[in-house]
Design a protein around this motif. Structure first.
Motif, PDB file in Angstrom:
ATOM      1  N   ARG A 184       2.140  10.153  -9.156  1.00  0.00           N
ATOM      2  CA  ARG A 184       1.808   8.751  -8.692  1.00  0.00           C
ATOM      3  C   ARG A 184       1.914   7.882  -9.696  1.00  0.00           C
ATOM      4  NH1 ARG A 184      -3.636   8.434  -5.317  1.00  0.00           N
ATOM      5  NH2 ARG A 184      -2.197   8.699  -3.554  1.00  0.00           N
ATOM      6  N   GLN A 189      -4.400  -2.923  -5.823  1.00  0.00           N
ATOM      7  CA  GLN A 189      -5.187  -2.363  -4.696  1.00  0.00           C
ATOM      8  C   GLN A 189      -4.263  -2.601  -3.319  1.00  0.00           C
ATOM      9  OE1 GLN A 189      -8.915  -4.479  -4.124  1.00  0.00           O
ATOM     10  NE2 GLN A 189      -9.514  -3.373  -2.323  1.00  0.00           N
ATOM     11  N   THR A 192      -1.587   0.131  -3.131  1.00  0.00           N
ATOM     12  CA  THR A 192      -2.451   1.478  -3.017  1.00  0.00           C
ATOM     13  C   THR A 192      -2.931   1.377  -1.333  1.00  0.00           C
ATOM     14  OG1 THR A 192      -3.223   1.275  -4.950  1.00  0.00           O
ATOM     15  CG2 THR A 192      -4.406   2.585  -3.391  1.00  0.00           C
ATOM     16  N   GLN A 193      -3.427   0.534  -0.806  1.00  0.00           N
ATOM     17  CA  GLN A 193      -3.824   0.702   0.432  1.00  0.00           C
ATOM     18  C   GLN A 193      -2.674   0.605   1.665  1.00  0.00           C
ATOM     19  OE1 GLN A 193      -6.370  -2.876   0.963  1.00  0.00           O
ATOM     20  NE2 GLN A 193      -8.071  -1.924   0.101  1.00  0.00           N
ATOM     21  N   GLU A 196      -1.494   4.056   1.395  1.00  0.00           N
ATOM     22  CA  GLU A 196      -2.521   5.184   1.985  1.00  0.00           C
ATOM     23  C   GLU A 196      -2.439   5.003   3.533  1.00  0.00           C
ATOM     24  OE1 GLU A 196      -6.074   4.049   0.577  1.00  0.00           O
ATOM     25  OE2 GLU A 196      -5.980   5.247  -1.526  1.00  0.00           O
ATOM     26  N   ARG A 197      -2.280   3.633   4.100  1.00  0.00           N
ATOM     27  CA  ARG A 197      -1.936   3.809   5.552  1.00  0.00           C
ATOM     28  C   ARG A 197      -0.611   4.453   5.956  1.00  0.00           C
ATOM     29  NH1 ARG A 197      -3.082  -1.828   4.451  1.00  0.00           N
ATOM     30  NH2 ARG A 197      -1.022  -2.167   5.095  1.00  0.00           N
ATOM     31  N   TRP A 199       0.564   7.039   4.395  1.00  0.00           N
ATOM     32  CA  TRP A 199       0.272   8.587   4.394  1.00  0.00           C
ATOM     33  C   TRP A 199      -0.605   9.039   5.447  1.00  0.00           C
ATOM     34  CZ3 TRP A 199       1.903  12.108   1.109  1.00  0.00           C
ATOM     35  CH2 TRP A 199       1.209  13.535   1.038  1.00  0.00           C
ATOM     36  N   ASN A 200      -1.678   8.373   5.824  1.00  0.00           N
ATOM     37  CA  ASN A 200      -2.676   8.786   6.739  1.00  0.00           C
ATOM     38  C   ASN A 200      -2.106   8.743   8.189  1.00  0.00           C
ATOM     39  OD1 ASN A 200      -4.678   9.223   4.758  1.00  0.00           O
ATOM     40  ND2 ASN A 200      -5.505   7.024   5.070  1.00  0.00           N
ATOM     41  N   ALA A 206      -5.013  15.390   2.127  1.00  0.00           N
ATOM     42  CA  ALA A 206      -4.609  14.459   0.877  1.00  0.00           C
ATOM     43  C   ALA A 206      -3.539  14.949   0.149  1.00  0.00           C
ATOM     44  CB  ALA A 206      -5.825  14.371   0.187  1.00  0.00           C
TER      45      ALA A 206
END
Length: 284
Positions: A184, A189, A192-193, A196-197, A199-200, A206
């Motif tokens: 990684r 921020q 990163t967000q 993360e969106r 990935w989710n 995780a």
């Protein structure tokens, strides 16, 4: 009305006191009071509300004081613009840039600008986008090059856009990604967000973070030697032997965007116009 008159109005408006304004302007209180009376007669207005205790500006005075501040700002900007037309004049641009853009895209652009403006000094700071944007908000830099537009209300333009890619030494089963070691990269921020969106939207588990690094070169070195996969933006040409796959969210490629943000008032400066034009002309 000349520049001195505008200065008088602004100084009195700021201090709300004739004596302190006279001291700031290096004149006497009687001379300042006399000039204020002349301004009132010339414009046929009343600067102060005599019914109030102390020095209180009337509605006309308030309006004129606000206009005086704008006149002085515009006059200062005009002087700077005229001076900047002489390229031999020394000057400075304060620039804040996200780290990867500063490393991989900015150097040739700075070189182009330096060739046409050899007398201008570039004061460069690099770092995370949110920190750079804070400097712009505080007025500590003239221009920000960052990973989000942050809903900035003044000058802005998208100047660079790349795909985010999954990279690995070998091809792999996408469904097994949460179980594979990830290298990684530390992002700000916003990025990163964004990741993360993505990935989710594809996984319920995780990621398996094996290493965390702060530079793209370090990440590529680890991936090239088979130590894990990574999600990177295509800033640098990737080694041919690496497997790569663009990541998507809701059927669209996830993009690494770079935004140019600046205050509208600096765009009137020819030197700044030239620098901004170079950045805009390199937009991908």
């Amino acid at each position: 009305m000349n520049e001195k008159d505008w200065l008088i109005i602004v100084s009195v408006y700021q201090h709300k006191n004739i004596t302190r304004a006279a001291q700031q302007l290096y004149t006497s209180q009687p001379a300042l009071s006399y000039r204020l009376k002349q301004i009132e007669r010339k414009l046929a207005i009343r600067l102060f509300d005599e019914s109030q205790k102390g020095l209180v500006f009337s509605a006309q005075g308030e309006f004129l004081a606000q206009h005086a501040q704008k006149v002085l700002r515009d006059l200062q900007q005009l002087k700077e613009n005229l001076h900047s037309l002489d390229h031999t004049r020394q000057g400075e641009i304060s620039l804040g840039v996200s780290s990867n853009y500063a490393a991989y895209r900015l150097p040739p652009l700075l070189n182009r600008f330096r060739q046409s403006h050899p007398g201008i000094r570039i004061n460069l700071m690099s770092g995370l986008s949110e920190d750079i944007f804070t400097l712009l908000q505080r007025g500590e830099i003239d221009i920000a090059i960052v990973k989000d537009n942050y809903h900035w209300k003044e000058g802005q333009q998208l100047i660079d856009e790349d795909d985010y890619l999954l990279i690995s030494e070998h091809d792999f089963d996408f469904a097994l990604l949460p179980h594979l070691p990830q290298i990684r990269i530390v992002h700000g921020q916003h990025v990163t967000q964004l990741l993360e969106r993505w990935w989710n939207a594809h996984f319920t588990h995780a990621p398996n973070i094996a290493m965390t690094v702060d530079k793209l070169e370090v990440c590529l070195g680890m991936v090239t030697h088979g130590l894990g996969y990574a999600i990177v933006a295509s800033y640098l040409p990737l080694p041919e032997k690496l497997y790569r796959r663009a990541i998507t969210l809701e059927g669209k490629a996830v993009k690494n965007q770079t935004w140019l943000l600046y205050r509208q008032q600096i765009a009137a400066n020819p030197m700044m116009q030239s620098f901004i034009h170079i950045l805009q002309s390199n937009a991908h």
